[in-house]
Every structure is written in C-alpha cells, then in structure tokens.
Design a protein around this motif. Structure first.
Motif, PDB file in Angstrom:
ATOM      1  N   ARG A  93       0.845  -1.188   0.000  1.00 57.52           N
ATOM      2  CA  ARG A  93       0.000   0.000   0.000  1.00 57.52           C
ATOM      3  C   ARG A  93       0.870   1.224   0.000  1.00 57.52           C
ATOM      4  O   ARG A  93       1.978   1.231   0.534  1.00 57.52           O
ATOM      5  CB  ARG A  93      -0.857   0.009   1.268  1.00 57.52           C
ATOM      6  N   TYR A  94       0.266   2.273  -0.538  1.00 59.85           N
ATOM      7  CA  TYR A  94       1.023   3.533  -0.656  1.00 59.85           C
ATOM      8  C   TYR A  94       0.877   4.253   0.654  1.00 59.85           C
ATOM      9  O   TYR A  94      -0.192   4.500   1.132  1.00 59.85           O
ATOM     10  CB  TYR A  94       0.475   4.342  -1.833  1.00 59.85           C
ATOM     11  N   SER A  95       1.888   4.628   1.202  1.00 61.88           N
ATOM     12  CA  SER A  95       1.828   5.377   2.444  1.00 61.88           C
ATOM     13  C   SER A  95       2.095   6.822   2.116  1.00 61.88           C
ATOM     14  O   SER A  95       3.159   7.171   1.599  1.00 61.88           O
ATOM     15  CB  SER A  95       2.844   4.791   3.429  1.00 61.88           C
ATOM     16  N   PHE A  96       1.232   7.694   2.403  1.00 59.61           N
ATOM     17  CA  PHE A  96       1.383   9.111   2.089  1.00 59.61           C
ATOM     18  C   PHE A  96       2.391   9.761   2.984  1.00 59.61           C
ATOM     19  O   PHE A  96       2.905  10.814   2.709  1.00 59.61           O
ATOM     20  CB  PHE A  96       0.031   9.809   2.255  1.00 59.61           C
ATOM     21  N   LYS A  97       2.625   9.072   4.037  1.00 62.09           N
ATOM     22  CA  LYS A  97       3.554   9.655   4.993  1.00 62.09           C
ATOM     23  C   LYS A  97       4.999   9.599   4.460  1.00 62.09           C
ATOM     24  O   LYS A  97       5.725  10.570   4.519  1.00 62.09           O
ATOM     25  CB  LYS A  97       3.441   8.861   6.305  1.00 62.09           C
ATOM     26  N   GLU A  98       5.313   8.404   4.006  1.00 57.86           N
ATOM     27  CA  GLU A  98       6.673   8.219   3.509  1.00 57.86           C
ATOM     28  C   GLU A  98       6.762   8.336   2.000  1.00 57.86           C
ATOM     29  O   GLU A  98       7.780   8.181   1.406  1.00 57.86           O
ATOM     30  CB  GLU A  98       7.183   6.836   3.949  1.00 57.86           C
ATOM     31  N   ARG A  99       5.636   8.509   1.392  1.00 58.61           N
ATOM     32  CA  ARG A  99       5.549   8.715  -0.036  1.00 58.61           C
ATOM     33  C   ARG A  99       6.184   7.595  -0.832  1.00 58.61           C
ATOM     34  O   ARG A  99       6.962   7.777  -1.765  1.00 58.61           O
ATOM     35  CB  ARG A  99       6.189  10.038  -0.466  1.00 58.61           C
ATOM     36  N   CYS A 100       5.861   6.478  -0.263  1.00 58.38           N
ATOM     37  CA  CYS A 100       6.308   5.321  -1.034  1.00 58.38           C
ATOM     38  C   CYS A 100       5.431   4.136  -0.738  1.00 58.38           C
ATOM     39  O   CYS A 100       4.637   4.166   0.186  1.00 58.38           O
ATOM     40  CB  CYS A 100       7.786   5.022  -0.686  1.00 58.38           C
ATOM     41  N   TYR A 101       5.553   3.244  -1.561  1.00 51.49           N
ATOM     42  CA  TYR A 101       4.806   1.989  -1.364  1.00 51.49           C
ATOM     43  C   TYR A 101       5.478   1.189  -0.291  1.00 51.49           C
ATOM     44  O   TYR A 101       6.696   1.069  -0.271  1.00 51.49           O
ATOM     45  CB  TYR A 101       4.758   1.164  -2.638  1.00 51.49           C
ATOM     46  N   LYS A 102       4.602   0.666   0.572  1.00 56.80           N
ATOM     47  CA  LYS A 102       5.165  -0.203   1.590  1.00 56.80           C
ATOM     48  C   LYS A 102       4.379  -1.464   1.678  1.00 56.80           C
ATOM     49  O   LYS A 102       3.160  -1.448   1.539  1.00 56.80           O
ATOM     50  CB  LYS A 102       5.105   0.532   2.941  1.00 56.80           C
ATOM     51  N   ILE A 104       2.408  -4.339   3.322  1.00 55.06           N
ATOM     52  CA  ILE A 104       1.610  -4.496   4.551  1.00 55.06           C
ATOM     53  C   ILE A 104       2.009  -5.790   5.194  1.00 55.06           C
ATOM     54  O   ILE A 104       2.105  -6.829   4.528  1.00 55.06           O
ATOM     55  CB  ILE A 104       0.114  -4.513   4.249  1.00 55.06           C
ATOM     56  N   SER A 105       2.308  -5.661   6.487  1.00 56.45           N
ATOM     57  CA  SER A 105       2.763  -6.884   7.152  1.00 56.45           C
ATOM     58  C   SER A 105       1.611  -7.845   7.371  1.00 56.45           C
ATOM     59  O   SER A 105       1.746  -9.053   7.167  1.00 56.45           O
ATOM     60  CB  SER A 105       3.448  -6.511   8.475  1.00 56.45           C
TER      61      SER A 105
END
Lengths: 694, 96
Positions: A93-102, A104-105
């Motif tokens: 999922r795209y995390s807007f916080k880090e501005r990258c895809y991360k 999901i655990s």
C-alpha cells in the motif's frame, strides 16, 4: 472377493505408490496399516491373488514423471498451515507519509467460503423497536377491521381498497402519534410554563328558604270545611264593612283569643259535652242490665196475677252532698223526658240547713247533671212547661226563686226578698202558669202564712201579687168576744185545674181543701172538710175534669168529685201518706207513698178497695218516702225519701192496664176513654141504689 | 277544678273503668291514667281508627261529623269521644 482382488491389485500397485505416499505425507499413516494388512492378506491370499497378479502387469500412465530411485526415496515434507493459500502475500500500500509503497505486514488471511445474510435483529435496537411499534398498531387495526368487516358484510368488496388505504393512513398517523418525529440534527425540546394565577375559591351560601312539610288529604269533607271557612271569612268582611271600627278591635281581640286557644293544650276550654257523653256511656255499660230492664223488661208474672202488679227497682240516684237532706220535691221535665229535678231540704223544723237543687238524667245515675246549692232548704219546685230552662223554687225561709238552667251560674236569676213579697213561712208549693198576656212567665206559690201569691217575671224583675188570703172561715173561737181576728190558715198544697184555667184547689194545714178561682180573691168557691190533719197533696185528675185526689198525714187518701162534698173514695194506708200522684196514662191509676217505705198503686178500674200493688221500695224501714212522681212517657216512677235517695221503679204491665178492646171495635184511645172510665166508676157510687159493686 | 276534669275524675273512679286518656290535636296524650307504653299504643292506634271513622262519616255527608266511637271486644269496651281538637278515650271492662 472382488474387493479383495482390488486390494490385491492395490497391493501390487500400491507398494509402488505406497512408497511414494508414505514419503509424501504423514497423514497417510493409514497406508502402512493397510500395507500390513495387505501383506497379511497377501500371505493369505497369496494363493488366490497369485493368479490375478500373474494376470496383470504393471501399467504406467504415459505422463508419469520418471524419477530415479534415489529421487523416489527422497522425503518431501509437507506442512499444513491456516494460511489462506489464495491470499496474496505481498500486498503493498502507498503510504502518504513516507511517499512510497510499503508492504503491509498483516495480510488478511480470511477466506470467506460462504456468506448468508440473516434477518434477525437485536430487540433493543432502534429498528427492532420501530418494528415492534408498527406491529402492535397493526394488530389493533386488524382487530378493528375484523369487527368492521363482520358488521358490514355487504360492502366488503367496495370498501376493500378503501379500507386498506384507510388502514395504512391510520397506521401512519398512529405511528406519528406514538413517537414524535424529531429533527435528529438540531432538535431541542424546550418548554416553559407561564405563571399560574393563584386560585382562590370563594363561595357564599344563602340562607335556605324556610321549609315546612305539608301534607294533606283532599277529601270531600275537607273541601267542604274550606268552603265553610271561606264563607265565614266573607261574612266577616261584610260585617267589617258595615260595622264601625270599634267592632273591628273586638274582632281582632277575639281572633287573638281564638288562636291562642287553639294552640293551647288546655282541656278546660273544651266543651264538656263530649266528656258528658263518655260518662253516660260508661254508666250505660255499668248499669247495662238496668238500662235493658228499663227498656224491655215486662214482668211476666203479671199474666198470672190478674189483680196485682209489681214495681221493678231500676236506678237509684244519690248525691253525696245531699245525703243528709231529705227529698222535698220531685219534678219531671216535660220536654226532656229523661230529666228530672230533685229538691233537697228538711222537713224537720229544728234541723234547718242549706238545701240543694239537683237535676238528674236517667242516662247518668251516678252524678247529677246540674247542681245548685241554696242557703235555705227547698220545699217545692216546678219546671216550666214551655220554657224548660226556667225552674221555680220555693224555700223553707219563705222566699221563692227562679233558676235559669241555660246560665252556668249557681245563683238564681230572680229571688224574692223581704221587700218583694217574700212569704213569711215556708213555701209549700209552686206552680208555673201559662204566660200572661204580655208573655211574661208567671207562677203561683202557696205558703203556711196563708197567702197564695202570683209572681210574674217582668223585665228581669219578680213582681208579686197576692191572689188570695186563706183564712180560717167560720171558726168560732170560744171565749173570744167580738174581736175575732181572722186567723190565717196555712196552705200546704195546691193544684191548678188542667182544663179550666182559673180553677184551683188549695189544701190547708187544718185539713180543709178550698176550691178557689183566680177571679175571686176573697172568697172560696167551695170548701171541703177533707182530713183530720194537714193536707199533704192535692191533685186534679189528668183526664176527668171533676175528680181530684188528696192525701194527708192522717193515713188516708181520698178521691173527690168536686161537685160533691164528701169523698168518693177513701183509702186507709196504715201510715202517714207523704204524696199521691195520678198516672198520666190512665184516669183510674194513682200511686201513693207512705212513711213506712211503701208505695201503693191503685187502679180503680181493677179494684176499688185495695191497692193492686203495695211494695216496700226502700231497703231500710227507717226511710220515709216523701214524694212520688210519674214520668210523662215512660212507665216509671221516681220516689224520693228522707235520706236523700231517689229511686226509680218500673211499673209492671198490670199497673198500666188499658181497657180491653172489644171485638169488632177499634181500640179506644184518648182522654175521652179515660173520662168515660172514670165516669163509669163514679156513677156507680153516686147512685147508692146501684147494683153490685165490684 | 274545671268541670271536665271533675267529670274525668268521676269516670276514672267508676266501677270497671280500666283507664282514661286525653289526646290533644297533635296526637300526644296529655292526660292518662295508664302506664306509658299502653298509653302510647292506645293513642296511636285509636287515633288512626278515629280519623278513619271520621273520614267515613264526613265523606258520606260533609255536614255530618263523628261524635263518638265505641268498640266492644271480648274483654273490654273502648269508648272514644271525639271533640274538635281532642280525643277522650275510656277503657272499661264490662260489668259482668
């Protein structure tokens, strides 16, 4: 067996496969057991299966992986986990916080195999509550509609859709009523109360109008009574109009009196008539047998005794205050047949006290109707025939009085005094006369002072007039010279002729009887030498105009014809005769009373010599009978004695014999018969040469 | 004493008279020689019958009026004298 065959097959096949399978998975642990069995089976079935096994050859599918034996022995581990094999393991999922895809655990491993939506609601949830409400309203409506449906069967079809509409509408409105639909966003409920005016109760009660219970019955006589009262009122108003105002005051005072009287319980103001009647009733009850005898008893034994009769004692009258006084006078009232007067006094010269005038009625024998007390003893009395309320009384002290019964007073209305011509000696007889020309009642009196006086009631006064002076005629006193003083004779009784007004006879104390006329005041018409002692009574016969009777203390009773100087009959009664009386129903019957207590009744028609009844009337011989009187209508006589008792006796039929009727003739009645009867008797005597006397 | 009271006294002393009662216009006995309960009983009952008798007489002829009422029984005779305002009751036992 075929199963086993297959198993055999499998056994052959399976050892190869089984080796693979054992290696592949432990869950296939069952297989070694199967294998063992197979082995056992194999041994068992070795013989049977051998044939089969020889028959088959090992078949290999064409696309089976060709593995070496080493590879075949390789163990492959297989792990069973709960992970969803289809779930992706690398979701990013795209995390807007880090501005990258991360990546999901946590990956959702849930795999939904089957979902089905149920329709159950929790009961406390809103929806459920709403539903509940809707359900309850629906139930009511259903019930109503069922009722409505039941009553309106015919209109079901037409109203069907309408009803449904109505139902729904109702449901909707009801739903609204139930719950206030509020604006969910900015609804705020606020209420405020105005200031209530304080309440004050003010009541007032008027005084209830005065109430009175009134009940009445409207009867014919009640209506009549009211009319009468109304009439009287009208008459009174008429009087008021005519009369001067003075009278008005009188009436007012009278009215006041009458109202107070009606309210009071005082019984003294009640008329005594009712109580009088009660007393008479009580007496009637008590003396019931006497009353019955008086009315109905006729002595039956008279039929057997031709010549004799009896006297039946009835009532006995006495008044306690008059017990010591002798009965000196008796008189029946001509108008009231049951009323008689009794005069009480004393014949004894030495014992003179007061007297009493009593009136008795046969209906009440225990108490007199009227009582008058007098100062002096009464010697005689007479009740006026025309005015039965007037009673003339002569006293021992010489005065006469007139009582008026209508007035309640105890005093006579008139009384003579020394000024007004009172006698100087006892008055022995009084008798009312017919009213004089001015319609004034008048009466005569005779006294021992020798005067016969006439009294007239003129305008509330008693006026007297000497009618005649009785003098001893022709008595030559020896030893006296020319100065002969005319001595007065004592008159002791007199009687007036029934038919001839002016004619009367006077008996004197010397024993002479003088026939006089009112017209002549100085002379007698005739003189009879009757008795040796004082003449106690003289009586004219009721029917025969010429006959009179006299009695005296010389024991004799004599009957006279006024034309003849000598008595027609002489009867010796062996005792001084007090009184003699003719019977009103017969010219030949008379009764005489003597001092020995006997009553002698004579009937000349029956027996000329003897009494047909000689009866002892009073119990004690010491009683002297003084007077006797016949009742004008009833067959009774009253007898007075010197003890103050008056006894009433009934005359038996024999004593009142009427002449027997002859066959073929009417019953003779009337005075003419009586006269004729007497005449017949007398005629027998007049002619001494007449035939047999009987 | 008034004449009436004397007469009542005489009646009471008569032989055979059990008792006398005088009843006023309201039906209350004002004079009696009997005991209280008997008096009240006689008063109430006799008043009723007197009113009835009076009504009977007057209904037939309103100008007529009852003077007295007499009731004879086995044991006594009751005599009721009727006045405008009062009732006079006498109870007498017969002389036999």
């Amino acid at each position: 067996m075929p199963q086993k065959a297959t198993s055999q097959k499998n056994k052959q096949v399976s050892p190869k496969v089984a080796s693979q399978s054992i290696k592949t998975a432990p869950p296939k642990a069952v297989k070694p057991a199967v294998k063992k069995k197979d082995d056992e089976n194999a041994t068992d079935m070795g013989d049977v299966a051998d044939e089969w096994m020889q028959g088959k050859t090992l078949l290999k599918p064409p696309d089976q992986l060709q593995l070496s034996e080493a590879e075949l022995k390789e163990e492959l581990t297989r792990v069973l986990t709960a992970n969803n094999p289809h779930a992706p393991q690398n979701i990013v999922r795209y995390s807007f916080k880090e501005r990258c895809y991360k990546p999901i655990s946590n990956v959702d491993q849930l795999a939904i195999h089957f979902s089905l939506d149920g329709n159950m609601l929790h009961k406390d949830s809103d929806e459920a509550r709403r539903q509940k409400a809707r359900m309850s309203i629906a139930e009511e409506y259903v019930a109503d509609s069922i009722a409505v449906d039941g009553s309106e069967d015919g209109r079901k079809e037409n109203l069907g859709p309408d009803e449904e509409k109505g139902e729904s509408e109702d449901k909707g409105t009801r739903g609204k009523k139930e719950q206030k639909l509020t604006n969910q966003f900015n609804f705020s409920e606020r209420a405020s109360q105005t200031h209530n005016n304080p309440l004050r109760e003010k009541a007032s009660q008027t005084e209830p109008p005065p109430r009175a219970n009134f009940s009445a019955i409207a009867n014919q006589w009640e209506i009549y009574d009211y009319y009468i009262v109304e009439l009287q009122k009208q008459e009174r108003t008429k009087e008021k109009q005519k009369a001067p105002p003075v009278k008005k005051e009188d009436e007012k005072s009278k009215k006041k009196q009458s109202t107070t009287e009606s309210q009071s319980d005082d019984i003294t103001k009640v008329s005594s008539k009712v109580v009088q009647i009660l007393e008479r009733m009580v007496n009637q009850n008590r003396f019931d047998d006497i009353a019955q005898d008086f009315k109905y008893f006729e002595d039956a034994s008279d039929e057997f005794r031709e010549q004799e009769g009896t006297l039946l004692p009835l009532w006995k009258f006495q008044y306690e205050k008059a017990k010591k006084l002798a009965v000196t006078a008796l008189c029946w009232s001509q108008v009231y047949k049951d009323l008689f007067a009794v005069g009480h006094g004393s014949y004894d010269f030495t014992k003179q006290g007061h007297g009493m005038l009593l009136f008795y009625s046969l209906k009440n024998s225990t108490y007199p109707e009227f009582i008058f007390k007098t100062d002096s003893g009464i010697m005689c009395l007479d009740i006026h025939v025309g005015h039965p309320h007037l009673v003339a009384v002569g006293f021992y002290d010489g005065s006469v009085a007139v009582y008026n019964m209508k007035e309640m007073g105890t005093q006579p209305i008139h009384k003579s005094t020394a000024m007004t011509g009172k006698h100087t000696d006892p008055v022995w007889q009084v008798k009312w006369q017919k009213d004089d020309m001015d319609n004034h009642p008048n009466f005569f009196s005779v006294s021992s002072d020798g005067r016969v006086t006439s009294w007239t009631l003129v305008k509330n006064e008693l006026m007297y007039m000497d009618v005649i002076k009785l003098s001893v005629d022709g008595v030559a006193l020896e030893g006296q010279g020319d100065d002969q003083l005319p001595t007065m004779a004592c008159g002791t009784s007199f009687d007036f002729h029934k038919q001839i007004d002016y004619l009367y006879i006077v008996g004197t104390a010397e024993g002479k009887i003088h026939k006089c006329s009112k017209a002549y005041s100085s002379q007698f018409l005739e003189t009879y030498n009757a008795h040796n002692m004082a003449v106690d009574a003289v009586r004219w016969n009721h029917f025969h105009p010429k006959v009179f009777i006299s009695c005296s203390a010389d024991w004799t009773v004599k009957i006279w014809d006024q034309t003849i100087n000598t008595p027609m009959f002489t009867f010796d009664l062996n005792a001084p005769v007090g009184d003699v009386a003719w019977a009103p129903y017969s010219s030949t019957v008379f009764a005489a009373v003597t001092t020995d207590g006997k009553v002698h009744v004579f009937d000349l028609n029956v027996n000329k010599y003897k009494a047909i009844c000689e009866q002892l009337v009073v119990a004690k011989k010491k009683n002297k009978l003084t007077h006797v009187e016949f009742n004008p209508v009833h067959p009774i006589i009253i007898v007075g004695d010197d003890r103050g008792y008056v006894t009433c006796l009934k005359v038996s039929p024999n004593l009142r014999k009427m002449p027997k009727e002859k066959k073929g003739q009417d019953v003779p009645k009337g005075p003419e018969v009586e006269v004729a009867k007497m005449e017949k008797i007398l005629s027998l005597l007049r002619e001494p040469t007449s035939a047999v006397k009987k | 004493m008034s004449e009436i009271e004397e007469t009542l006294k005489r009646i009471q002393s008569h032989k055979g008279v059990v008792g006398t009662i005088v009843v006023n216009a309201q039906g209350i006995p004002i004079r009696t020689t009997l005991d209280n309960s008997t008096t009240l009983q006689y008063t109430a009952l006799l008043r009723q019958i007197t009113i009835l008798a009076r009504g009977t007489v007057r209904d037939i002829d309103p100008q007529n009026d009852l003077t007295f009422l007499r009731m004879r029984s086995k044991k006594h005779e009751v005599m009721v004298g009727v006045d405008k305002d009062f009732l006079f009751v006498v109870v007498q036992a017969p002389s036999e």
